[in-house]
Design a protein around this motif. Structure first.
Motif, PDB file in Angstrom:
ATOM      1  N   PRO A 153      11.482  -1.377  22.740  1.00 55.78           N
ATOM      2  CA  PRO A 153      11.913  -0.264  21.885  1.00 55.78           C
ATOM      3  C   PRO A 153      11.656  -0.549  20.412  1.00 55.78           C
ATOM      4  O   PRO A 153      12.427  -1.232  19.747  1.00 55.78           O
ATOM      5  N   GLY A 154      10.558  -0.045  19.890  1.00 53.24           N
ATOM      6  CA  GLY A 154      10.240  -0.241  18.486  1.00 53.24           C
ATOM      7  C   GLY A 154       9.709   1.040  17.874  1.00 53.24           C
ATOM      8  O   GLY A 154       9.779   2.111  18.475  1.00 53.24           O
ATOM      9  N   LEU A 155       9.165   0.942  16.652  1.00 47.89           N
ATOM     10  CA  LEU A 155       8.614   2.087  15.936  1.00 47.89           C
ATOM     11  C   LEU A 155       7.123   1.867  15.722  1.00 47.89           C
ATOM     12  O   LEU A 155       6.724   1.129  14.819  1.00 47.89           O
ATOM     13  N   ARG A 156       6.303   2.487  16.557  1.00 50.97           N
ATOM     14  CA  ARG A 156       4.850   2.324  16.453  1.00 50.97           C
ATOM     15  C   ARG A 156       4.306   3.307  15.427  1.00 50.97           C
ATOM     16  O   ARG A 156       3.703   4.323  15.754  1.00 50.97           O
ATOM     17  N   VAL A 157       4.549   2.972  14.176  1.00 48.76           N
ATOM     18  CA  VAL A 157       4.219   3.884  13.075  1.00 48.76           C
ATOM     19  C   VAL A 157       2.755   3.770  12.695  1.00 48.76           C
ATOM     20  O   VAL A 157       2.108   2.737  12.869  1.00 48.76           O
ATOM     21  N   ARG A 158       2.248   4.882  12.146  1.00 47.46           N
ATOM     22  CA  ARG A 158       0.917   4.912  11.564  1.00 47.46           C
ATOM     23  C   ARG A 158       1.045   5.429  10.146  1.00 47.46           C
ATOM     24  O   ARG A 158       1.651   6.467   9.904  1.00 47.46           O
ATOM     25  N   GLY A 159       0.484   4.674   9.210  1.00 53.89           N
ATOM     26  CA  GLY A 159       0.632   5.047   7.806  1.00 53.89           C
ATOM     27  C   GLY A 159      -0.462   5.976   7.345  1.00 53.89           C
ATOM     28  O   GLY A 159      -1.487   6.152   7.996  1.00 53.89           O
ATOM     29  N   ARG A 160      -0.264   6.586   6.176  1.00 45.81           N
ATOM     30  CA  ARG A 160      -1.271   7.423   5.547  1.00 45.81           C
ATOM     31  C   ARG A 160      -2.069   6.580   4.568  1.00 45.81           C
ATOM     32  O   ARG A 160      -1.523   5.751   3.857  1.00 45.81           O
ATOM     33  N   ARG A 161      -3.353   6.834   4.502  1.00 44.84           N
ATOM     34  CA  ARG A 161      -4.217   6.103   3.575  1.00 44.84           C
ATOM     35  C   ARG A 161      -4.822   7.059   2.563  1.00 44.84           C
ATOM     36  O   ARG A 161      -5.201   8.168   2.902  1.00 44.84           O
TER      37      ARG A 161
ATOM     38  N   TRP B 175       0.817  -1.212   0.000  1.00 43.42           N
ATOM     39  CA  TRP B 175       0.000   0.000   0.000  1.00 43.42           C
ATOM     40  C   TRP B 175       0.854   1.268   0.000  1.00 43.42           C
ATOM     41  O   TRP B 175       0.368   2.355   0.313  1.00 43.42           O
ATOM     42  N   ARG B 176       2.127   1.187  -0.340  1.00 44.79           N
ATOM     43  CA  ARG B 176       2.994   2.360  -0.216  1.00 44.79           C
ATOM     44  C   ARG B 176       2.581   3.494  -1.139  1.00 44.79           C
ATOM     45  O   ARG B 176       2.695   4.672  -0.772  1.00 44.79           O
ATOM     46  N   ASP B 177       2.123   3.188  -2.324  1.00 46.17           N
ATOM     47  CA  ASP B 177       1.702   4.231  -3.258  1.00 46.17           C
ATOM     48  C   ASP B 177       0.197   4.478  -3.175  1.00 46.17           C
ATOM     49  O   ASP B 177      -0.262   5.614  -3.135  1.00 46.17           O
ATOM     50  N   GLU B 178      -0.578   3.415  -3.150  1.00 48.25           N
ATOM     51  CA  GLU B 178      -2.033   3.519  -3.089  1.00 48.25           C
ATOM     52  C   GLU B 178      -2.607   2.137  -2.787  1.00 48.25           C
ATOM     53  O   GLU B 178      -1.880   1.148  -2.724  1.00 48.25           O
ATOM     54  N   ARG B 179      -3.906   2.089  -2.562  1.00 48.58           N
ATOM     55  CA  ARG B 179      -4.573   0.809  -2.368  1.00 48.58           C
ATOM     56  C   ARG B 179      -4.384  -0.032  -3.630  1.00 48.58           C
ATOM     57  O   ARG B 179      -4.721   0.417  -4.735  1.00 48.58           O
ATOM     58  N   PRO B 180      -3.824  -1.236  -3.527  1.00 43.91           N
ATOM     59  CA  PRO B 180      -3.549  -2.040  -4.732  1.00 43.91           C
ATOM     60  C   PRO B 180      -4.814  -2.284  -5.553  1.00 43.91           C
ATOM     61  O   PRO B 180      -5.855  -2.682  -5.017  1.00 43.91           O
ATOM     62  N   ALA B 181      -4.716  -2.048  -6.852  1.00 45.32           N
ATOM     63  CA  ALA B 181      -5.876  -2.189  -7.736  1.00 45.32           C
ATOM     64  C   ALA B 181      -6.423  -3.613  -7.746  1.00 45.32           C
ATOM     65  O   ALA B 181      -7.622  -3.818  -7.958  1.00 45.32           O
ATOM     66  N   VAL B 182      -5.564  -4.608  -7.500  1.00 44.46           N
ATOM     67  CA  VAL B 182      -6.003  -6.000  -7.553  1.00 44.46           C
ATOM     68  C   VAL B 182      -7.055  -6.292  -6.492  1.00 44.46           C
ATOM     69  O   VAL B 182      -7.879  -7.210  -6.670  1.00 44.46           O
ATOM     70  N   ILE B 183      -7.088  -5.529  -5.414  1.00 49.01           N
ATOM     71  CA  ILE B 183      -8.085  -5.771  -4.364  1.00 49.01           C
ATOM     72  C   ILE B 183      -9.484  -5.500  -4.893  1.00 49.01           C
ATOM     73  O   ILE B 183     -10.400  -6.326  -4.738  1.00 49.01           O
ATOM     74  N   GLU B 184      -9.676  -4.328  -5.522  1.00 47.11           N
ATOM     75  CA  GLU B 184     -10.998  -3.972  -6.039  1.00 47.11           C
ATOM     76  C   GLU B 184     -11.350  -4.756  -7.299  1.00 47.11           C
ATOM     77  O   GLU B 184     -12.507  -5.130  -7.503  1.00 47.11           O
ATOM     78  N   LYS B 185     -10.346  -5.007  -8.130  1.00 47.36           N
ATOM     79  CA  LYS B 185     -10.612  -5.624  -9.430  1.00 47.36           C
ATOM     80  C   LYS B 185     -10.845  -7.121  -9.346  1.00 47.36           C
ATOM     81  O   LYS B 185     -11.752  -7.654 -10.010  1.00 47.36           O
ATOM     82  N   GLU B 186     -10.033  -7.808  -8.546  1.00 39.51           N
ATOM     83  CA  GLU B 186     -10.082  -9.269  -8.530  1.00 39.51           C
ATOM     84  C   GLU B 186     -10.536  -9.861  -7.188  1.00 39.51           C
ATOM     85  O   GLU B 186     -11.374 -10.762  -7.156  1.00 39.51           O
ATOM     86  N   ILE B 187      -9.970  -9.351  -6.100  1.00 41.55           N
ATOM     87  CA  ILE B 187     -10.138 -10.037  -4.818  1.00 41.55           C
ATOM     88  C   ILE B 187     -11.525  -9.841  -4.220  1.00 41.55           C
ATOM     89  O   ILE B 187     -12.224 -10.816  -3.911  1.00 41.55           O
ATOM     90  N   LEU B 188     -11.954  -8.572  -4.034  1.00 43.98           N
ATOM     91  CA  LEU B 188     -13.216  -8.338  -3.336  1.00 43.98           C
ATOM     92  C   LEU B 188     -14.438  -8.891  -4.080  1.00 43.98           C
ATOM     93  O   LEU B 188     -15.312  -9.504  -3.436  1.00 43.98           O
ATOM     94  N   PRO B 189     -14.563  -8.727  -5.411  1.00 46.27           N
ATOM     95  CA  PRO B 189     -15.730  -9.326  -6.072  1.00 46.27           C
ATOM     96  C   PRO B 189     -15.805 -10.836  -5.865  1.00 46.27           C
ATOM     97  O   PRO B 189     -16.886 -11.378  -5.601  1.00 46.27           O
ATOM     98  N   ALA B 190     -14.656 -11.518  -5.958  1.00 48.22           N
ATOM     99  CA  ALA B 190     -14.655 -12.974  -5.790  1.00 48.22           C
ATOM    100  C   ALA B 190     -14.934 -13.364  -4.338  1.00 48.22           C
ATOM    101  O   ALA B 190     -15.688 -14.309  -4.069  1.00 48.22           O
ATOM    102  N   LEU B 191     -14.333 -12.650  -3.384  1.00 52.85           N
ATOM    103  CA  LEU B 191     -14.550 -12.977  -1.974  1.00 52.85           C
ATOM    104  C   LEU B 191     -15.984 -12.692  -1.550  1.00 52.85           C
ATOM    105  O   LEU B 191     -16.585 -13.475  -0.783  1.00 52.85           O
ATOM    106  N   GLU B 192     -16.545 -11.593  -2.008  1.00 48.89           N
ATOM    107  CA  GLU B 192     -17.915 -11.265  -1.611  1.00 48.89           C
ATOM    108  C   GLU B 192     -18.916 -12.254  -2.206  1.00 48.89           C
ATOM    109  O   GLU B 192     -19.909 -12.618  -1.559  1.00 48.89           O
ATOM    110  N   ALA B 193     -18.669 -12.717  -3.436  1.00 48.59           N
ATOM    111  CA  ALA B 193     -19.529 -13.752  -4.014  1.00 48.59           C
ATOM    112  C   ALA B 193     -19.418 -15.054  -3.223  1.00 48.59           C
ATOM    113  O   ALA B 193     -20.417 -15.739  -2.969  1.00 48.59           O
ATOM    114  N   TRP B 194     -18.203 -15.401  -2.817  1.00 51.78           N
ATOM    115  CA  TRP B 194     -17.980 -16.611  -2.007  1.00 51.78           C
ATOM    116  C   TRP B 194     -18.629 -16.463  -0.644  1.00 51.78           C
ATOM    117  O   TRP B 194     -19.270 -17.398  -0.136  1.00 51.78           O
ATOM    118  N   ALA B 195     -18.519 -15.291  -0.030  1.00 50.32           N
ATOM    119  CA  ALA B 195     -19.102 -15.058   1.296  1.00 50.32           C
ATOM    120  C   ALA B 195     -20.620 -15.142   1.251  1.00 50.32           C
ATOM    121  O   ALA B 195     -21.255 -15.606   2.213  1.00 50.32           O
TER     122      ALA B 195
END
Length: 327
Positions: A319-327, A132-152
């Motif tokens: 001692p770690g880095l509790r980072v929060r990313g931008r969406r 997700w460094r540049d943007e929400r990956p297109a494969v999620i909307e294009k391939e993954i969610l339609p197939a998962l929601e139909a399966w669900a």
């Protein structure tokens, strides 16, 4: 009464070896000994006579298969599901594998594989939906969610062995309908795709959901056996550990710029981080200290060099880095 014949068990050792190469997280892959064309992680059997401990056995096998001597190593999990090597009709020993996470510095000459068939490859090659460094990956909307929601939609009630419905898991794991994306749920997402029959390993294991599909979406490169599941476990562990252990410095050279540090954290977490917020977080955590030197390798103005401040390990327990990313 007849005596039941038990299936013999062998213990295997599998390594997920991570490095950063050009701001990309990479995983070491090795060719199969039997000419298997699929990519896989370095693995081999544990020899209780030759190897005093599991970790010694792992280091030995990795060096033999890749020419690489490991530094930082930690045990992940034991993978023993039927189907990873054996099927019901098999009579050979079933292999249960102990998975390990290992980190190495790309700049170190000893981290370069020295044998044919061993090479580092980007881990987002296997999990394109996790970057997700540049943007929400297109494969999620294009391939993954339609197939998962139909399966669900095929089962709207919780299954006997689960507290959540299929739809609940899709929403929570993939951050839909108001839920937030959690970068640590790498294994949950992979296993949901496997259960829904959407990845090649599911078809190879003859899962009914996969066999029922006429076509299979291209969701990352498959790996031998259950090695992509092991890799998902390693990525999830490393992403979580960034927040409470200074493991990120195992991937950096001894001296680095703050930009190097930020890009390494972004590469591992798959998140884009706000520059000033990240630097304030690093400063507040007192994880690094300036060396007094400057780097001229940045391509622009010279940048200050820093090193890991080891005293932080005695100053606080997490001692770690509790980072929060931008969406």
């Amino acid at each position: 009464m007849t005596d039941k014949i038990l299936t013999p068990i062998e213990i295997g050792l599998t390594a997920a070896i991570v490095s950063i190469d050009g701001n990309e997280p990479s995983i070491l892959t090795a060719s199969g000994s039997n000419g298997d064309a699929l990519e896989g992680l370095p693995f081999g059997p544990f020899d209780a006579v030759a190897h005093r401990t599991l970790e010694i056995g792992l280091r030995s096998w990795v060096e033999e298969q890749t020419g690489l001597r490991l530094g930082y190593v930690e045990q992940l999990y034991t993978f023993g599901d039927r189907g990873r090597h054996a099927q019901r009709s098999d009579t050979d020993a079933h292999v249960a594998s102990v998975g390990y996470l290992a980190l190495t510095r790309a700049a170190d000459s000893t981290s370069k594989p020295q044998v044919a068939g061993a090479t580092f490859k980007p881990w987002y090659r296997y999990f394109p939906w996790e970057d997700w460094r540049d943007e929400r990956p297109a494969v999620i909307e294009k391939e993954i969610l339609p197939a998962l929601e139909a399966w669900a939609a095929q089962s709207e009630k919780p299954e006997p062995e689960r507290a959540l419905t299929r739809g609940d898991r899709v929403r929570l794991y993939f951050g839909t309908h108001g839920a937030q994306w959690d970068e640590e749920r790498v294994l949950d997402r992979y296993e949901l795709l496997y259960e829904a029959g959407l990845i090649e390993e599911s078809r190879r294991d003859e899962r009914p959901a996969a066999l029922a599909r006429k076509t299979m979406p291209a969701l990352g490169a498959p790996m031998r056996f259950d090695h992509r599941r092991i890799l998902a476990t390693a990525i999830a562990r490393l992403r979580a550990k960034l927040k409470y252990r200074p493991v990120v410095f195992e991937l950096l050279p001894p001296e680095f710029t703050l930009t190097d540090l930020q890009r390494t954290v972004e590469a591992i977490s798959g998140r884009h981080l706000h520059k000033q917020n990240f630097r304030r977080l690093v400063e507040a955590g007192a994880l690094v200290e300036p060396t007094g030197e400057m780097s001229t390798q940045t391509g622009g103005r010279p940048a200050a060099l820093f090193r890991f401040r080891r005293e932080v390990l005695q100053e606080r327990p997490a001692p770690g880095l509790r980072v929060r990313g931008r969406r």
